[in-house]
Design an enzyme around this catalytic site. Structure first.
Site, short mmCIF file in Angstrom:
data_model
loop_
_atom_site.label_atom_id
_atom_site.label_comp_id
_atom_site.label_asym_id
_atom_site.label_seq_id
_atom_site.Cartn_x
_atom_site.Cartn_y
_atom_site.Cartn_z
N LYS A 13 44.04 40.82 -24.68
CA LYS A 13 43.63 42.15 -25.16
C LYS A 13 42.20 42.15 -25.70
O LYS A 13 41.48 43.14 -25.55
CB LYS A 13 44.61 42.68 -26.20
CG LYS A 13 44.59 41.98 -27.54
CD LYS A 13 45.59 42.62 -28.50
CE LYS A 13 45.76 41.79 -29.76
NZ LYS A 13 44.56 41.71 -30.59
N ARG A 88 49.02 45.66 -37.31
CA ARG A 88 49.89 44.58 -36.83
C ARG A 88 51.37 44.89 -37.09
O ARG A 88 52.24 44.23 -36.54
CB ARG A 88 49.55 43.27 -37.56
CG ARG A 88 48.30 42.59 -37.06
CD ARG A 88 48.10 41.25 -37.72
NE ARG A 88 46.79 40.70 -37.45
CZ ARG A 88 46.49 39.96 -36.39
NH1 ARG A 88 47.44 39.69 -35.52
NH2 ARG A 88 45.28 39.50 -36.21
N ARG A 123 45.22 25.21 -22.06
CA ARG A 123 43.80 25.38 -22.39
C ARG A 123 43.25 24.15 -23.10
O ARG A 123 43.91 23.56 -23.94
CB ARG A 123 43.64 26.63 -23.27
CG ARG A 123 42.19 27.04 -23.48
CD ARG A 123 42.09 28.49 -23.93
NE ARG A 123 42.78 28.78 -25.17
CZ ARG A 123 42.82 29.97 -25.74
NH1 ARG A 123 42.24 31.00 -25.14
NH2 ARG A 123 43.46 30.17 -26.87
N ARG A 156 43.40 22.80 -28.82
CA ARG A 156 43.33 23.36 -30.17
C ARG A 156 44.73 23.44 -30.77
O ARG A 156 45.71 23.62 -30.04
CB ARG A 156 42.73 24.77 -30.14
CG ARG A 156 41.29 24.83 -29.68
CD ARG A 156 40.71 26.22 -29.86
NE ARG A 156 41.68 27.27 -29.53
CZ ARG A 156 41.43 28.56 -29.68
NH1 ARG A 156 40.29 28.98 -30.14
NH2 ARG A 156 42.34 29.46 -29.35
N ARG A 167 53.77 31.85 -32.79
CA ARG A 167 52.91 33.04 -32.79
C ARG A 167 53.57 34.18 -31.99
O ARG A 167 53.51 35.35 -32.38
CB ARG A 167 51.54 32.71 -32.20
CG ARG A 167 50.69 31.83 -33.10
CD ARG A 167 49.47 31.29 -32.37
NE ARG A 167 48.51 32.33 -32.08
CZ ARG A 167 47.54 32.21 -31.17
NH1 ARG A 167 47.43 31.11 -30.46
NH2 ARG A 167 46.69 33.19 -30.98
#
Length: 210
Positions: A13, A88, A123, A156, A167
């Site tokens: 997003k 949120r 990633r 990460r 998350r």
């Protein structure tokens, strides 16, 4: 035009918000960025936020909302804005309504959890120059070594599978109910995330201009 962008972490997003921001010539307002800006500028609400940040605590809704309010009255928002990362939760959305902030459209970028898991857990980022790679979609020439500077590429902490799962869980519990909240107002536009970013962008621009 006043827009809100919704989407799970890793749905892209932020990338879409940047494209629309450039297309419409309006600022993207990211909660994290404006809190950092308020801290740097030492505003009254920034100082309130600082006490929580220094203590390693989440900045409470009323302080975040006050910082958002301060930001939205600035001159560059006169022609519209994009909120990315706020609201949120439903209570934050209700607070935004109570502030009298008009929202024209809410763009929800939809990507399956399995796709997000694959995107984020694969990633890798260079410790030296910050270049980004992906084990499947964009591997470095030599595994674990940055093509640009020869630095070490690492995963990460945010991209570790357990962290990504957590998350996503928080997103589904706290943020996803916003879709129904805005669907009831007739402002929600759902964009199905595509494999190619440019294809998602085309659908996003179509939803904004509909």
């Amino acid at each position: 035009m006043n827009l809100i962008f919704l989407g799970a972490p890793g749905a892209g997003k932020g990338t879409q918000a940047e494209v629309v921001s450039e297309h419409l010539g309006i600022p993207t307002i990211s909660t994290g960025n404006i809190i950092r800006e308020a801290l740097k500028n030492g505003t009254e609400t920034g100082l309130k936020a600082k006490s929580y940040v220094d203590a390693g605590q989440l900045v409470p809704d009323e302080v975040v909302i006050a910082i958002i309010k301060e930001r939205l009255v600035q001159q560059d928002c006169a022609g519209g804005f994009i909120l990315d990362g706020f609201p949120r939760t439903v209570p934050q959305a209700e607070a935004l309504d109570q502030m009298g902030i008009r929202i024209d459209r809410v763009i929800d970028i939809e990507v399956a959890d399995e796709t997000i898991m694959a995107r984020l857990s694969g990633r890798r980022v260079c410790e030296g120059c910050g270049a980004s790679y992906h084990l499947e979609y964009k591997p470095s020439k030599a595994e674990g070594v940055c093509d640009k500077c020869g630095g070490k590429t690492v995963q990460r902490k945010d991209d570790h599978p357990d962290t990504v799962k957590d998350r996503l869980r928080v997103y589904h519990e706290q943020t996803e109910p916003l879709k129904e909240y805005y669907r009831k107002t007739g402002k929600l536009a759902v964009v199905e995330g595509q494999e190619e970013v440019k294809d998602t962008t085309a659908l996003t621009l179509k939803a904004v201009e509909a």
